[in-house]
Structures are given as structure tokens and as C-alpha cells.
Design a protein around this motif. Structure first.
Motif, PDB file in Angstrom:
ATOM      1  N   SER A 116     -15.280  25.301  63.493  1.00  0.00           N
ATOM      2  CA  SER A 116     -14.047  25.287  63.761  1.00  0.00           C
ATOM      3  C   SER A 116     -13.864  26.293  64.929  1.00  0.00           C
ATOM      4  CB  SER A 116     -13.337  26.417  62.603  1.00  0.00           C
ATOM      5  OG  SER A 116     -13.229  25.669  61.361  1.00  0.00           O
ATOM      6  N   ASP A 117     -12.846  26.158  65.485  1.00  0.00           N
ATOM      7  CA  ASP A 117     -12.618  26.886  66.863  1.00  0.00           C
ATOM      8  C   ASP A 117     -11.212  27.751  66.885  1.00  0.00           C
ATOM      9  OD1 ASP A 117     -11.143  24.827  67.052  1.00  0.00           O
ATOM     10  OD2 ASP A 117     -11.659  23.996  69.002  1.00  0.00           O
ATOM     11  N   LEU A 118     -11.038  28.332  68.058  1.00  0.00           N
ATOM     12  CA  LEU A 118      -9.716  28.995  67.960  1.00  0.00           C
ATOM     13  C   LEU A 118      -8.361  28.504  67.921  1.00  0.00           C
ATOM     14  CD1 LEU A 118      -9.467  32.352  68.102  1.00  0.00           C
ATOM     15  CD2 LEU A 118      -9.450  31.798  70.836  1.00  0.00           C
ATOM     16  N   PRO A 119      -8.271  27.208  68.489  1.00  0.00           N
ATOM     17  CA  PRO A 119      -6.962  26.440  68.324  1.00  0.00           C
ATOM     18  C   PRO A 119      -6.678  26.080  66.621  1.00  0.00           C
ATOM     19  CG  PRO A 119      -8.185  25.691  70.299  1.00  0.00           C
ATOM     20  CD  PRO A 119      -9.054  26.748  69.682  1.00  0.00           C
ATOM     21  N   ALA A 120      -7.824  25.854  66.162  1.00  0.00           N
ATOM     22  CA  ALA A 120      -7.877  25.594  64.656  1.00  0.00           C
ATOM     23  C   ALA A 120      -7.460  26.810  63.882  1.00  0.00           C
ATOM     24  CB  ALA A 120      -8.928  24.953  64.246  1.00  0.00           C
ATOM     25  N   ALA A 121      -7.785  27.731  64.128  1.00  0.00           N
ATOM     26  CA  ALA A 121      -7.663  29.046  63.614  1.00  0.00           C
ATOM     27  C   ALA A 121      -6.270  29.437  63.820  1.00  0.00           C
ATOM     28  CB  ALA A 121      -8.385  30.268  64.044  1.00  0.00           C
ATOM     29  N   HIS A 122      -5.570  29.242  65.152  1.00  0.00           N
ATOM     30  CA  HIS A 122      -4.039  29.506  65.421  1.00  0.00           C
ATOM     31  C   HIS A 122      -3.435  28.697  64.426  1.00  0.00           C
ATOM     32  CE1 HIS A 122      -5.100  32.125  68.534  1.00  0.00           C
ATOM     33  NE2 HIS A 122      -5.374  31.215  69.586  1.00  0.00           N
ATOM     34  N   ALA A 147      -7.424  40.650  52.680  1.00  0.00           N
ATOM     35  CA  ALA A 147      -8.821  40.900  52.265  1.00  0.00           C
ATOM     36  C   ALA A 147      -9.823  40.149  52.601  1.00  0.00           C
ATOM     37  CB  ALA A 147      -8.808  40.821  50.725  1.00  0.00           C
ATOM     38  N   TRP A 148      -9.602  38.799  52.705  1.00  0.00           N
ATOM     39  CA  TRP A 148     -10.741  37.710  53.176  1.00  0.00           C
ATOM     40  C   TRP A 148     -11.053  38.048  54.680  1.00  0.00           C
ATOM     41  CZ3 TRP A 148     -13.789  34.316  50.965  1.00  0.00           C
ATOM     42  CH2 TRP A 148     -14.484  33.481  51.737  1.00  0.00           C
ATOM     43  N   PHE A 149      -9.978  38.472  55.611  1.00  0.00           N
ATOM     44  CA  PHE A 149     -10.344  38.810  56.800  1.00  0.00           C
ATOM     45  C   PHE A 149     -11.081  39.969  56.918  1.00  0.00           C
ATOM     46  CE2 PHE A 149      -8.970  41.053  60.727  1.00  0.00           C
ATOM     47  CZ  PHE A 149      -9.416  40.193  61.835  1.00  0.00           C
ATOM     48  N   VAL A 171     -13.707  40.447  65.719  1.00  0.00           N
ATOM     49  CA  VAL A 171     -12.442  40.031  65.491  1.00  0.00           C
ATOM     50  C   VAL A 171     -12.240  38.570  65.675  1.00  0.00           C
ATOM     51  CG1 VAL A 171     -10.138  40.475  65.993  1.00  0.00           C
ATOM     52  CG2 VAL A 171     -11.677  42.460  65.842  1.00  0.00           C
ATOM     53  N   ARG A 172     -12.631  37.771  66.654  1.00  0.00           N
ATOM     54  CA  ARG A 172     -12.502  36.557  67.022  1.00  0.00           C
ATOM     55  C   ARG A 172     -13.365  35.682  65.838  1.00  0.00           C
ATOM     56  NH1 ARG A 172     -14.977  32.326  68.975  1.00  0.00           N
ATOM     57  NH2 ARG A 172     -16.736  33.961  69.516  1.00  0.00           N
ATOM     58  N   ARG A 173     -14.331  36.203  65.572  1.00  0.00           N
ATOM     59  CA  ARG A 173     -15.265  35.233  64.401  1.00  0.00           C
ATOM     60  C   ARG A 173     -14.530  35.523  63.078  1.00  0.00           C
ATOM     61  NH1 ARG A 173     -21.217  37.036  65.482  1.00  0.00           N
ATOM     62  NH2 ARG A 173     -21.504  35.643  63.471  1.00  0.00           N
ATOM     63  N   ALA A 174     -14.153  36.620  62.709  1.00  0.00           N
ATOM     64  CA  ALA A 174     -13.453  36.876  61.562  1.00  0.00           C
ATOM     65  C   ALA A 174     -11.908  36.260  61.443  1.00  0.00           C
ATOM     66  CB  ALA A 174     -13.290  38.104  61.122  1.00  0.00           C
ATOM     67  N   TYR A 175     -11.384  36.217  62.283  1.00  0.00           N
ATOM     68  CA  TYR A 175     -10.283  35.226  62.594  1.00  0.00           C
ATOM     69  C   TYR A 175     -10.447  33.930  62.339  1.00  0.00           C
ATOM     70  CZ  TYR A 175      -5.785  33.400  64.578  1.00  0.00           C
ATOM     71  OH  TYR A 175      -4.755  32.694  65.060  1.00  0.00           O
ATOM     72  N   ILE A 176     -11.505  33.235  62.853  1.00  0.00           N
ATOM     73  CA  ILE A 176     -11.831  32.043  62.904  1.00  0.00           C
ATOM     74  C   ILE A 176     -12.309  31.776  61.362  1.00  0.00           C
ATOM     75  CG2 ILE A 176     -13.533  30.121  63.688  1.00  0.00           C
ATOM     76  CD1 ILE A 176     -13.290  31.001  66.487  1.00  0.00           C
ATOM     77  N   ALA A 177     -13.114  32.532  60.746  1.00  0.00           N
ATOM     78  CA  ALA A 177     -13.671  32.490  59.512  1.00  0.00           C
ATOM     79  C   ALA A 177     -12.243  32.420  58.378  1.00  0.00           C
ATOM     80  CB  ALA A 177     -14.417  33.470  59.270  1.00  0.00           C
ATOM     81  N   THR A 178     -11.278  33.116  58.818  1.00  0.00           N
ATOM     82  CA  THR A 178     -10.002  33.309  57.879  1.00  0.00           C
ATOM     83  C   THR A 178      -9.275  32.255  58.059  1.00  0.00           C
ATOM     84  OG1 THR A 178     -10.231  35.711  57.912  1.00  0.00           O
ATOM     85  CG2 THR A 178      -8.276  34.747  56.950  1.00  0.00           C
ATOM     86  N   PHE A 179      -8.894  31.664  59.219  1.00  0.00           N
ATOM     87  CA  PHE A 179      -7.948  30.759  59.397  1.00  0.00           C
ATOM     88  C   PHE A 179      -8.386  29.481  60.056  1.00  0.00           C
ATOM     89  CE2 PHE A 179      -5.621  34.897  59.504  1.00  0.00           C
ATOM     90  CZ  PHE A 179      -4.512  34.471  58.656  1.00  0.00           C
TER      91      PHE A 179
END
Length: 105
Positions: A34-40, A71-73, A91-99
Motif C-alpha cells: 500500500s502507499d500514501l494515496p491508498a491510505a488517503h 486504537a489500531w493506529f 506516523v506515515r507507516r502507521a497511517y498506511i498500516a491503518t488506512f
């Protein structure tokens, strides 16, 4: 003499197995990347879903669902930080892991 041949075959088989496993793992990593646009996109879908939930069932379930994502984040943030993550990369990696699941929408 036969014993040496069996050892060589065993080692060749083990190295072939190792190569096959590496290739399979690489394929799975590529499929799940996954990447940042997918997380957005995942965050956007989550916000829309929360708006729908609040409109139909009230704020209680919205807080529960938002709390689960929070909690997941935080769990992802802690695990990545423990794994020697630094600064905004954590933070970026946790954001991608969450969303990051937004990649499959």
C-alpha cells in the motif's frame, strides 16, 4: 560415495525451497503493498462511513468505530516505533498500516 550424492541433493532441494519461498513472499508483498494515496482513500471512505453511521444510529456507534480505528493506529504507531522507527516516518507507516486498505476499493 552415495552418501555424498544424497547430501548434495538435499542441499540443492533446500536451496530450491528457499528460493521458491523468497519468490512467493516477494509476490505476496507486492500484492499487499500500500502507499500514501491508498491510505488517503481509506481514510476518506472511513470518514464517509462514519457520517453514514452517525446519521442512522447516532453518535454512540460512531465513537465506537472511530475508537477502533484510533486504537489500531496507536497500536501500529507503537509497534513501528519499537521496531526502530523514527520521526514522521513512524506516523506515515502507521497511517498506511491503518488506512492502506483503501488500495483495494
Amino acid at each position: 560415495m552415495e552418501h555424498n550424492t544424497e547430501q548434495k541433493n538435499g542441499e540443492g532441494s533446500a536451496s530450491q525451497y528457499t528460493r521458491d519461498m523468497r519468490e512467493e513472499r516477494r509476490t505476496v508483498r507486492e500484492a499487499l503493498r500500500s502507499d500514501l494515496p491508498a491510505a488517503h482513500m481509506g481514510l476518506g471512505v472511513t470518514v464517509i462511513a462514519l457520517v453514514v453511521v452517525v446519521s442512522f444510529s447516532g453518535p454512540r456507534w460512531t465513537v465506537i468505530v472511530a475508537g477502533a480505528f484510533t486504537a489500531w493506529f496507536l497500536l501500529a504507531l507503537a509497534v513501528i516505533h519499537i521496531g526502530n522507527g523514527r520521526g514522521w516516518d513512524v506516523v506515515r507507516r502507521a497511517y498506511i498500516a491503518t488506512f492502506g486498505w483503501g488500495n483495494w476499493i
